[in-house]
Write a protein that holds these residues in place. Sequence first.
Motif, PDB file in Angstrom:
ATOM      1  N   ILE A 408      -6.559  74.758 -14.467  1.00 47.13           N
ATOM      2  CA  ILE A 408      -6.067  74.508 -16.028  1.00 47.13           C
ATOM      3  C   ILE A 408      -6.399  73.278 -16.535  1.00 47.13           C
ATOM      4  CG2 ILE A 408      -4.075  75.171 -17.483  1.00 47.13           C
ATOM      5  CD1 ILE A 408      -3.050  76.621 -14.913  1.00 47.13           C
ATOM      6  N   VAL A 409      -6.953  73.151 -17.805  1.00 45.76           N
ATOM      7  CA  VAL A 409      -7.044  72.189 -18.477  1.00 45.76           C
ATOM      8  C   VAL A 409      -6.146  72.105 -19.792  1.00 45.76           C
ATOM      9  CG1 VAL A 409      -8.663  70.246 -19.643  1.00 45.76           C
ATOM     10  CG2 VAL A 409      -9.217  71.330 -17.428  1.00 45.76           C
ATOM     11  N   LEU A 410      -5.472  71.312 -20.319  1.00 40.61           N
ATOM     12  CA  LEU A 410      -4.573  71.258 -21.385  1.00 40.61           C
ATOM     13  C   LEU A 410      -4.923  70.017 -22.293  1.00 40.61           C
ATOM     14  CD1 LEU A 410      -0.808  72.321 -20.219  1.00 40.61           C
ATOM     15  CD2 LEU A 410      -2.659  73.812 -21.221  1.00 40.61           C
ATOM     16  N   SER A 411      -5.251  70.067 -23.601  1.00 41.92           N
ATOM     17  CA  SER A 411      -5.473  68.936 -24.244  1.00 41.92           C
ATOM     18  C   SER A 411      -4.835  69.117 -25.592  1.00 41.92           C
ATOM     19  CB  SER A 411      -6.854  68.766 -24.505  1.00 41.92           C
ATOM     20  OG  SER A 411      -7.634  70.060 -24.840  1.00 41.92           O
ATOM     21  N   THR A 412      -4.345  67.968 -26.087  1.00 42.50           N
ATOM     22  CA  THR A 412      -3.839  68.130 -27.671  1.00 42.50           C
ATOM     23  C   THR A 412      -4.633  66.932 -28.412  1.00 42.50           C
ATOM     24  OG1 THR A 412      -1.625  68.545 -26.832  1.00 42.50           O
ATOM     25  CG2 THR A 412      -1.866  67.743 -29.068  1.00 42.50           C
ATOM     26  N   ILE A 413      -5.193  67.284 -29.345  1.00 44.71           N
ATOM     27  CA  ILE A 413      -6.137  66.529 -30.162  1.00 44.71           C
ATOM     28  C   ILE A 413      -5.413  66.296 -31.691  1.00 44.71           C
ATOM     29  CG2 ILE A 413      -8.559  66.544 -30.955  1.00 44.71           C
ATOM     30  CD1 ILE A 413      -9.383  68.572 -29.120  1.00 44.71           C
ATOM     31  N   GLY A 414      -5.598  65.209 -32.056  1.00 42.35           N
ATOM     32  CA  GLY A 414      -5.074  64.485 -33.343  1.00 42.35           C
ATOM     33  C   GLY A 414      -6.424  65.037 -34.250  1.00 42.35           C
ATOM     34  N   ILE A 415      -6.196  65.746 -35.344  1.00 42.15           N
ATOM     35  CA  ILE A 415      -7.063  66.007 -36.272  1.00 42.15           C
ATOM     36  C   ILE A 415      -7.246  65.160 -37.424  1.00 42.15           C
ATOM     37  CG2 ILE A 415      -7.883  68.016 -37.840  1.00 42.15           C
ATOM     38  CD1 ILE A 415      -8.002  68.816 -35.036  1.00 42.15           C
ATOM     39  N   HIS A 434      -4.345  72.201 -30.262  1.00 41.54           N
ATOM     40  CA  HIS A 434      -3.856  72.456 -28.876  1.00 41.54           C
ATOM     41  C   HIS A 434      -4.859  73.261 -28.187  1.00 41.54           C
ATOM     42  CE1 HIS A 434      -1.222  71.975 -25.261  1.00 41.54           C
ATOM     43  NE2 HIS A 434      -1.427  73.350 -25.243  1.00 41.54           N
ATOM     44  N   GLN A 435      -5.334  72.926 -27.081  1.00 43.82           N
ATOM     45  CA  GLN A 435      -6.223  73.714 -26.426  1.00 43.82           C
ATOM     46  C   GLN A 435      -5.807  73.970 -24.959  1.00 43.82           C
ATOM     47  OE1 GLN A 435     -10.633  73.135 -27.844  1.00 43.82           O
ATOM     48  NE2 GLN A 435      -9.929  71.290 -27.114  1.00 43.82           N
ATOM     49  N   LEU A 436      -6.032  75.352 -24.572  1.00 45.19           N
ATOM     50  CA  LEU A 436      -5.995  75.627 -23.041  1.00 45.19           C
ATOM     51  C   LEU A 436      -6.976  76.192 -22.479  1.00 45.19           C
ATOM     52  CD1 LEU A 436      -4.225  76.939 -20.605  1.00 45.19           C
ATOM     53  CD2 LEU A 436      -4.020  78.560 -21.892  1.00 45.19           C
ATOM     54  N   HIS A 437      -7.820  75.699 -21.761  1.00 48.00           N
ATOM     55  CA  HIS A 437      -8.817  76.271 -20.745  1.00 48.00           C
ATOM     56  C   HIS A 437      -8.361  76.504 -19.156  1.00 48.00           C
ATOM     57  CE1 HIS A 437     -10.948  73.625 -23.793  1.00 48.00           C
ATOM     58  NE2 HIS A 437     -11.890  74.681 -23.887  1.00 48.00           N
ATOM     59  N   VAL A 438      -8.547  78.123 -18.891  1.00 49.13           N
ATOM     60  CA  VAL A 438      -8.455  78.379 -17.587  1.00 49.13           C
ATOM     61  C   VAL A 438      -9.759  78.633 -16.992  1.00 49.13           C
ATOM     62  CG1 VAL A 438      -7.517  79.891 -16.089  1.00 49.13           C
ATOM     63  CG2 VAL A 438      -6.341  79.087 -18.176  1.00 49.13           C
ATOM     64  N   CYS A 439     -10.169  78.137 -15.822  1.00 50.98           N
ATOM     65  CA  CYS A 439     -11.379  78.203 -15.172  1.00 50.98           C
ATOM     66  C   CYS A 439     -11.248  78.948 -14.105  1.00 50.98           C
ATOM     67  CB  CYS A 439     -12.325  76.784 -14.971  1.00 50.98           C
ATOM     68  SG  CYS A 439     -12.488  76.016 -16.385  1.00 50.98           S
ATOM     69  N   LEU A 440     -11.243  80.168 -14.140  1.00 50.56           N
ATOM     70  CA  LEU A 440     -10.868  81.216 -12.894  1.00 50.56           C
ATOM     71  C   LEU A 440     -12.379  81.127 -12.125  1.00 50.56           C
ATOM     72  CD1 LEU A 440      -9.113  83.012 -11.490  1.00 50.56           C
ATOM     73  CD2 LEU A 440     -10.214  84.926 -12.714  1.00 50.56           C
ATOM     74  N   PRO A 441     -12.396  80.899 -10.642  1.00 50.34           N
ATOM     75  CA  PRO A 441     -13.461  80.950  -9.928  1.00 50.34           C
ATOM     76  C   PRO A 441     -13.848  82.527  -9.600  1.00 50.34           C
ATOM     77  CG  PRO A 441     -11.714  80.259  -8.546  1.00 50.34           C
ATOM     78  CD  PRO A 441     -11.195  80.398  -9.893  1.00 50.34           C
ATOM     79  N   SER A 442     -14.693  83.186 -10.432  1.00 59.03           N
ATOM     80  CA  SER A 442     -15.092  84.422 -10.285  1.00 59.03           C
ATOM     81  C   SER A 442     -16.031  84.682  -8.762  1.00 59.03           C
ATOM     82  CB  SER A 442     -16.054  85.019 -11.541  1.00 59.03           C
ATOM     83  OG  SER A 442     -15.029  84.837 -12.445  1.00 59.03           O
ATOM     84  N   ARG A 452      -7.530  79.271 -25.374  1.00 57.70           N
ATOM     85  CA  ARG A 452      -6.426  79.476 -26.308  1.00 57.70           C
ATOM     86  C   ARG A 452      -6.236  78.390 -27.064  1.00 57.70           C
ATOM     87  NH1 ARG A 452      -0.405  80.334 -24.017  1.00 57.70           N
ATOM     88  NH2 ARG A 452      -1.001  82.671 -23.879  1.00 57.70           N
ATOM     89  N   MET A 453      -6.447  78.625 -28.497  1.00 62.48           N
ATOM     90  CA  MET A 453      -6.487  77.705 -29.688  1.00 62.48           C
ATOM     91  C   MET A 453      -5.062  77.815 -30.357  1.00 62.48           C
ATOM     92  SD  MET A 453      -8.942  76.819 -32.443  1.00 62.48           S
ATOM     93  CE  MET A 453      -7.587  78.017 -33.524  1.00 62.48           C
ATOM     94  N   SER A 454      -4.410  76.522 -30.277  1.00 61.74           N
ATOM     95  CA  SER A 454      -3.311  76.667 -31.350  1.00 61.74           C
ATOM     96  C   SER A 454      -3.107  75.303 -32.274  1.00 61.74           C
ATOM     97  CB  SER A 454      -2.006  76.297 -30.345  1.00 61.74           C
ATOM     98  OG  SER A 454      -1.823  77.542 -29.296  1.00 61.74           O
ATOM     99  N   LEU A 455      -2.563  75.757 -33.430  1.00 60.61           N
ATOM    100  CA  LEU A 455      -2.444  74.507 -34.251  1.00 60.61           C
ATOM    101  C   LEU A 455      -1.096  74.383 -34.746  1.00 60.61           C
ATOM    102  CD1 LEU A 455      -5.381  75.792 -36.997  1.00 60.61           C
ATOM    103  CD2 LEU A 455      -5.596  74.261 -34.981  1.00 60.61           C
ATOM    104  N   ASP A 456      -0.649  73.202 -35.013  1.00 62.05           N
ATOM    105  CA  ASP A 456       0.600  72.699 -35.721  1.00 62.05           C
ATOM    106  C   ASP A 456       0.511  72.603 -37.436  1.00 62.05           C
ATOM    107  OD1 ASP A 456      -0.681  70.406 -36.183  1.00 62.05           O
ATOM    108  OD2 ASP A 456       0.804  69.082 -35.036  1.00 62.05           O
ATOM    109  N   PHE A 457      -0.642  73.331 -37.897  1.00 56.96           N
ATOM    110  CA  PHE A 457      -0.692  73.510 -39.517  1.00 56.96           C
ATOM    111  C   PHE A 457      -1.448  74.569 -39.680  1.00 56.96           C
ATOM    112  CE2 PHE A 457      -4.131  71.750 -37.822  1.00 56.96           C
ATOM    113  CZ  PHE A 457      -5.518  71.859 -38.422  1.00 56.96           C
ATOM    114  N   ALA A 458      -1.480  74.967 -41.132  1.00 57.13           N
ATOM    115  CA  ALA A 458      -2.155  75.901 -41.528  1.00 57.13           C
ATOM    116  C   ALA A 458      -2.142  77.394 -41.049  1.00 57.13           C
ATOM    117  CB  ALA A 458      -3.916  75.805 -41.413  1.00 57.13           C
ATOM    118  N   PRO A 459      -0.804  77.872 -41.094  1.00 58.85           N
ATOM    119  CA  PRO A 459      -0.393  79.247 -40.376  1.00 58.85           C
ATOM    120  C   PRO A 459      -1.218  80.332 -41.149  1.00 58.85           C
ATOM    121  CG  PRO A 459       1.536  78.041 -41.500  1.00 58.85           C
ATOM    122  CD  PRO A 459       0.548  77.209 -41.496  1.00 58.85           C
TER     123      PRO A 459
END
Length: 531
Positions: A408-415, A434-442, A452-459
């Motif tokens: 899992i990789v989590l990142s928060t990016i200042g826009i 805010h981004q969530l990446h899950v890399c499942l080994p198929s 998954r993408m989340s924002l703290d603005f523009a709901p």
Amino acid sequence: MNAAVFTSSALSLPISFCKTRSSQVTRKKGEFRVFAVFGEDSGLVEKKNQWGHLFDVEDPRSKTPPPPYKGKGKFMDVNQALEVARLDIQYLDWRARQDLLTIMLLHDKVVDVLNPLAREYKSIGTVKKELAGLQEELAKAHQHVHISEARVSTALEKLAHMEELVNDRLLPVRVATESDRPSYSTSVQDSDRVGGKSLNVSGPVQPYSPHLKNFWYPVAFTADLKHDTMVPIDCFEQPWVIFRGEDGKPGCVRNTCAHRACPLDLGSVNNGRIQCPYHGWEYSTDGKCTKMPSTKLLNVKIKSIPCLEQDGMVWVWPGDEPPSPTLPSLQPPSGFVIHAELVMDLPVEHGLLLDNLLDLAHAPFTHTSTFAKGWSVPSLVKFLTPSSGLQGYWDPYPIDMEFKPPCIVLSTIGISKPGKLEGKSTEQCATHLHQLHVCLPSSRNKTRLLYRMSLDFAPILKNLPFMEHLWRHFAEQVLNEDLRLVLGQQERMLNGANIWNLPVAYDKLGVRYRLWRNAVDRGDDKLPFSG
């Protein structure tokens, strides 16, 4: 609170944001004002033909908000203004559907005119005259479609302008100094090295270590698993299928019927049991066969693995050891709203994809058509981390990043504005992604990516029509810029090239992931960078 007066040319609803005397955007301290004027209705196209179900969308003008929106001289606050903008875009979508329907109806008329069964009752001159009239109507309809496209573009620009005003004037600016952060290092320390030599990641991908399976893996989003649906997945080269039992809780069983090895996901879910489409055998979430139509019920069970639901995700434990009693939290930070959840299957080994996600130094060279367009190339890129940890932040990019085992990789990016970097840290930026990446080994050459993408603005963006498709388009654009490079790496790796031949300082987080992965594969009792 700071505020602004939003003004612009007429919207298409037809509602217009305008000023009584000036066309310039002005700001007045203490209020956010939008002046609304309603125009005349335009004609509607009747939705009557075999395509009607595709165009059966309610005219959004019937949902026009009540006062204080209506009437000249009435002013709206920021939330009301954004609601009007949302309705305007809904109207544009409806209008475009009507224009398209008009073209389709006119084409039907052309076919009717040319119908050989009807032509015997009409002169050539009459047919030519009717076709000329229809051609003129078609030209007008096509022109309306182009006008609708232009209006959509204009409306989106206006919405972006409104968001910019809100972000510039109404959001508190959170400023933090570098001294507010814990003590982080930038160099590749002794703990980040492998006996003074480089990492060796080369040759064919080896079978996965059983130790790597003894973790909780997110495999699906809760929203994708309804009570009567199933989600087939591959995990560590084994086929599984997830569905909800009679109690509503998810379960995960081997995606192979015990009878004749038919894939169960080709069947259906009924009353909490998955039914094989071949002969109707049914299984519960623990793998037990509960029904065998047309024969005596035997004591049969297919393999199942532990399965839980948390933070809007479905998790499985594919390993042989007893599962851990706790799951890592993947909820977005406080104040963030989830805007998109996407799932993609990619033809790369999951470790290579994690290497790519944990590296940001490549952005101004690789992502020149997407999020890094216009970025300058820094003279020095650093990733600052605690002396023992799998998280940190990038300098000079306002991005925090963390690797959460196992994939899992989590990142928060200042826009900031395109082509510019606003501040040296995320705390110095007013808005964030805010981004969530899950890399499942198929399998050894395929990864199931959950994003998954989340924002703290523009709901307001969450409720716009087709926004999920727009986010998917943007995500695929960014991913394709990476994918062509990672696929090239994978090809060379399989032929013997070492993809970690010469790591440098900004590779620190990727190196630490590889050292952690090596320790897991060896079965070490204590894993590095665990605290």
